[in-house]
Scaffold this motif. Sequence first.
Motif, PDB file in Angstrom:
ATOM      1  N   PHE A  95       0.808  -1.211   0.000  1.00 50.28           N
ATOM      2  CA  PHE A  95       0.000   0.000   0.000  1.00 50.28           C
ATOM      3  C   PHE A  95       0.848   1.271   0.000  1.00 50.28           C
ATOM      4  CE2 PHE A  95      -3.182  -2.914   2.108  1.00 50.28           C
ATOM      5  CZ  PHE A  95      -4.046  -2.960   1.021  1.00 50.28           C
ATOM      6  N   HIS A  96       2.069   1.192   0.512  1.00 49.60           N
ATOM      7  CA  HIS A  96       2.897   2.397   0.538  1.00 49.60           C
ATOM      8  C   HIS A  96       3.208   2.918  -0.868  1.00 49.60           C
ATOM      9  CE1 HIS A  96       6.654   4.791   1.032  1.00 49.60           C
ATOM     10  NE2 HIS A  96       5.938   5.307   2.014  1.00 49.60           N
ATOM     11  N   LYS A  97       3.062   2.062  -1.862  1.00 48.25           N
ATOM     12  CA  LYS A  97       3.249   2.517  -3.250  1.00 48.25           C
ATOM     13  C   LYS A  97       2.251   3.617  -3.608  1.00 48.25           C
ATOM     14  CE  LYS A  97       4.948  -2.019  -4.726  1.00 48.25           C
ATOM     15  NZ  LYS A  97       4.649  -3.236  -5.534  1.00 48.25           N
ATOM     16  N   ASN A  98       1.141   3.680  -2.864  1.00 46.09           N
ATOM     17  CA  ASN A  98       0.138   4.711  -3.132  1.00 46.09           C
ATOM     18  C   ASN A  98       0.674   6.119  -2.908  1.00 46.09           C
ATOM     19  OD1 ASN A  98      -1.960   3.047  -3.969  1.00 46.09           O
ATOM     20  ND2 ASN A  98      -2.774   2.779  -1.891  1.00 46.09           N
ATOM     21  N   ILE A  99       1.696   6.259  -2.071  1.00 42.59           N
ATOM     22  CA  ILE A  99       2.273   7.584  -1.839  1.00 42.59           C
ATOM     23  C   ILE A  99       2.839   8.135  -3.144  1.00 42.59           C
ATOM     24  CG2 ILE A  99       3.989   8.897  -0.539  1.00 42.59           C
ATOM     25  CD1 ILE A  99       1.651   7.807   1.131  1.00 42.59           C
ATOM     26  N   SER A 100       3.605   7.325  -3.851  1.00 40.08           N
ATOM     27  CA  SER A 100       4.166   7.791  -5.125  1.00 40.08           C
ATOM     28  C   SER A 100       3.095   7.894  -6.205  1.00 40.08           C
ATOM     29  CB  SER A 100       5.304   6.869  -5.577  1.00 40.08           C
ATOM     30  OG  SER A 100       4.864   5.540  -5.719  1.00 40.08           O
ATOM     31  N   ILE A 101       2.082   7.011  -6.171  1.00 39.55           N
ATOM     32  CA  ILE A 101       1.021   7.065  -7.180  1.00 39.55           C
ATOM     33  C   ILE A 101       0.234   8.369  -7.053  1.00 39.55           C
ATOM     34  CG2 ILE A 101      -1.121   6.008  -7.989  1.00 39.55           C
ATOM     35  CD1 ILE A 101       0.048   3.283  -7.135  1.00 39.55           C
ATOM     36  N   MET A 102      -0.191   8.705  -5.826  1.00 42.64           N
ATOM     37  CA  MET A 102      -0.989   9.931  -5.669  1.00 42.64           C
ATOM     38  C   MET A 102      -0.147  11.176  -5.935  1.00 42.64           C
ATOM     39  SD  MET A 102      -1.641  10.498  -1.556  1.00 42.64           S
ATOM     40  CE  MET A 102      -1.948   8.772  -1.135  1.00 42.64           C
ATOM     41  N   THR A 103       1.158  11.099  -5.647  1.00 45.55           N
ATOM     42  CA  THR A 103       2.027  12.242  -5.916  1.00 45.55           C
ATOM     43  C   THR A 103       2.205  12.450  -7.409  1.00 45.55           C
ATOM     44  OG1 THR A 103       3.187  11.825  -3.826  1.00 45.55           O
ATOM     45  CG2 THR A 103       4.272  13.268  -5.417  1.00 45.55           C
ATOM     46  N   LEU A 104       2.398  11.355  -8.146  1.00 46.87           N
ATOM     47  CA  LEU A 104       2.505  11.462  -9.603  1.00 46.87           C
ATOM     48  C   LEU A 104       1.184  11.997 -10.185  1.00 46.87           C
ATOM     49  CD1 LEU A 104       4.153  11.004 -12.162  1.00 46.87           C
ATOM     50  CD2 LEU A 104       3.315   8.643 -12.188  1.00 46.87           C
ATOM     51  N   ASN A 105       0.046  11.524  -9.639  1.00 45.73           N
ATOM     52  CA  ASN A 105      -1.248  12.047 -10.074  1.00 45.73           C
ATOM     53  C   ASN A 105      -1.351  13.553  -9.833  1.00 45.73           C
ATOM     54  OD1 ASN A 105      -2.149   9.509 -10.840  1.00 45.73           O
ATOM     55  ND2 ASN A 105      -3.293   9.144  -8.945  1.00 45.73           N
ATOM     56  N   ALA A 106      -0.822  13.986  -8.679  1.00 41.24           N
ATOM     57  CA  ALA A 106      -0.872  15.418  -8.349  1.00 41.24           C
ATOM     58  C   ALA A 106      -0.042  16.225  -9.331  1.00 41.24           C
ATOM     59  CB  ALA A 106      -0.400  15.636  -6.916  1.00 41.24           C
ATOM     60  N   PHE A 107       1.144  15.719  -9.679  1.00 38.55           N
ATOM     61  CA  PHE A 107       1.983  16.421 -10.663  1.00 38.55           C
ATOM     62  C   PHE A 107       1.268  16.508 -12.012  1.00 38.55           C
ATOM     63  CE2 PHE A 107       5.607  16.093  -7.841  1.00 38.55           C
ATOM     64  CZ  PHE A 107       6.387  17.184  -8.219  1.00 38.55           C
ATOM     65  N   ASN A 108       0.669  15.402 -12.440  1.00 32.31           N
ATOM     66  CA  ASN A 108      -0.025  15.406 -13.732  1.00 32.31           C
ATOM     67  C   ASN A 108      -1.205  16.376 -13.717  1.00 32.31           C
ATOM     68  OD1 ASN A 108       1.744  13.486 -14.789  1.00 32.31           O
ATOM     69  ND2 ASN A 108       0.447  11.766 -14.196  1.00 32.31           N
ATOM     70  N   TYR A 109      -1.933  16.384 -12.626  1.00 32.69           N
ATOM     71  CA  TYR A 109      -3.120  17.255 -12.497  1.00 32.69           C
ATOM     72  C   TYR A 109      -2.706  18.727 -12.474  1.00 32.69           C
ATOM     73  CZ  TYR A 109      -7.129  19.489 -10.216  1.00 32.69           C
ATOM     74  OH  TYR A 109      -8.183  20.323  -9.904  1.00 32.69           O
ATOM     75  N   LEU A 110      -1.694  19.052 -11.690  1.00 33.63           N
ATOM     76  CA  LEU A 110      -1.261  20.450 -11.548  1.00 33.63           C
ATOM     77  C   LEU A 110      -0.534  20.963 -12.782  1.00 33.63           C
ATOM     78  CD1 LEU A 110      -0.001  20.317  -7.843  1.00 33.63           C
ATOM     79  CD2 LEU A 110      -2.046  21.511  -8.675  1.00 33.63           C
ATOM     80  N   SER A 111      -0.011  20.045 -13.593  1.00 32.52           N
ATOM     81  CA  SER A 111       0.772  20.456 -14.770  1.00 32.52           C
ATOM     82  C   SER A 111      -0.106  20.801 -15.968  1.00 32.52           C
ATOM     83  CB  SER A 111       1.744  19.337 -15.175  1.00 32.52           C
ATOM     84  OG  SER A 111       2.687  19.120 -14.160  1.00 32.52           O
ATOM     85  N   LYS A 112      -1.399  20.529 -15.878  1.00 37.17           N
ATOM     86  CA  LYS A 112      -2.288  20.754 -17.036  1.00 37.17           C
ATOM     87  C   LYS A 112      -2.492  22.259 -17.255  1.00 37.17           C
ATOM     88  CE  LYS A 112      -4.783  16.395 -16.596  1.00 37.17           C
ATOM     89  NZ  LYS A 112      -6.095  15.751 -16.313  1.00 37.17           N
TER      90      LYS A 112
END
Length: 467
Positions: free
Chosen positions: A450-467
Motif C-alpha cells: 500500500f505504501h506505493k500509493n504515496i508515489s502514485i498519488m504524488t505522480l497524479n498530483a503532478f499530472n493534475y497540476l501540470s495541465k
Amino acid sequence: MKTVFKHIAYAFVLAAALVSCKSNVSDLDLKGDCQVEELTLDTFDAIINAKTRDITVRVPEDFSGSSAMTVEKLVLSEGATANIRQGQVINMDAGQAIHVENGDLYLDWNLSVMRDEARIYSFVINNTYSGLINQEAKTITVFVPNSVNVKALTPSITYSEYAKVTPASGVTQDFTDPVVYTVDNNTAHSEYVATVVVIDKPSAVFVGAAAEKDELDPEALAACNWMISNIPNSMYMSFADVKSEQINLSECKVMWWHYHKDGGVDGHDAFVKNAPEALDAATQIRTYYENGGSLLLTRYAGNLASFIGATGTDEWTTPNNCWGGDENSCELCGGPWTFRKYAEHPIWEGLISGDNPDEIYCTDAGYYITNSTSQYHIWQENPDTHWGDYKTHQDWVDRTHGKILGVGGDGAIVAWEYPADGNRGGIICIGSGCYDWYSYTFGGGYVENFHKNISIMTLNAFNYLSK
C-alpha cells in the motif's frame, strides 16, 4: 584487543614483591608473541592488520561457500596455539574470534569474510550537484543549471572499500558527453555511465531550506529523489535560489515543498518561527503562483498557502491541529494506515485498493512512521472536542476558499485544494500523517504494498497540476 595475563591480579602482586625483595623468579611465561602471521581460508589469503587485530578474507562478490570454509593455512608466532587449527572447517557467515595463546599471554583477533564489491555510493559534482545512482543499471545522472560549465566539472566520489575508481575522484572531466567510470576491487568490476543533464528551464522543482539536495532531512530527501527520478526535467532548488531568481521558472509547472520537522510545526506562529527561509522567498513564490505556477505542499508545507494569498488576505488560515514524532523514534505500523476520501479527485486515480474503497491506504505492517500531521480540526465532527475556528466543513470552505479532498477518521481535513483561478495556478496540500516517504525499514524485511500509493498519488498530483 590487547595483551592480557591469565592471572593479571596475581601478576601485579608478584611483580611488586619481586621489586621489593629483589629475589625469586616469577613462574609466569611472558616471553612469546601471540601474532597471526598468515591465514588462508579455502584459496583466499587473509589481510592481517596487526594493529587492530582484524583479519579479513576477501572473496568474490557471488561467493556462496562462506558457511563451510577450510583453514588451509595458519601460521602463528613461534610457540603459540589457537582455538582453530589448520584443516578445520569453520562457518564464516558471521565473524569469528581467534584466541591465540603463548605461555601466559594471549590475544584475541577478529576474523571476517568480505565479499568483493565494486560500487559507487555517491557522486557529487563541484561539491554541489548530487547524482542519482541506479545501482542495477549502473547509471549516474546529475542535473545542473545552465550556468554551469559542463566542460570542466569535478566529481567527488565515494565507493567500495579497497576499490579503485577510474577516472579518480577529484579529477576534472568534460561532461559534454557521458563519462564511463570503472570500479575495480579484486575480483569485482563495474562500469558506471555518468551523464550530466543541463536544465535551462525546469518543468518542476523541489524546494527546501537546505542549500543542496543531499543536506535535506531523510524524509524530504526521499521525496526529492523520487521526483528527480520520475518527473522529467525536474531539479532541486533552495529557497535562497528562489529568492535570488537564479533559476528560470518560466516553464516550471509545479513547485513541490515537502516539509518535515521532528516534533511537528503546530500552527501559524510555529511556522513563522521554523520556516524563515520559505517566508523570505514568499514574495517570489507568490509571484510564481499568481503567474500561473502550481504548488504541491505536503506535510507542514501546507502552511505556506496562507502566506502567498491562496486564502485571500487572511494569513491566519494555517492548519490548526499539527503534531509529529522523531525519525529516530518512529511508530511501528501494525497494519495499513489510511485516511478517507471526501471527494472524488484525479489524485486518487489508480491507487491500490484495500477492503474499504473509500479509504486511501498508505502504509503496510512493518513500516515505521513519524505520524507527522498537519490538518484542520472540525469541532462539529468531534462532539467531545469543541474547539478551533471551524465548526463545520462548510465553515472551513467559506473562510479558506478551498476544496476538501480527504479527511481523517475524526473528520479533520487532511487533504485539500485551492483550485486554479484566473491567472493563478492550483495548489494541492496533503497533511495526513499517513503521507510518509521515509522509513528506515526500507531495504530490510519490509514488504511494500500500500505504501506505493504515496508515489502514485504524488505522480497524479503532478499530472493534475501540470495541465
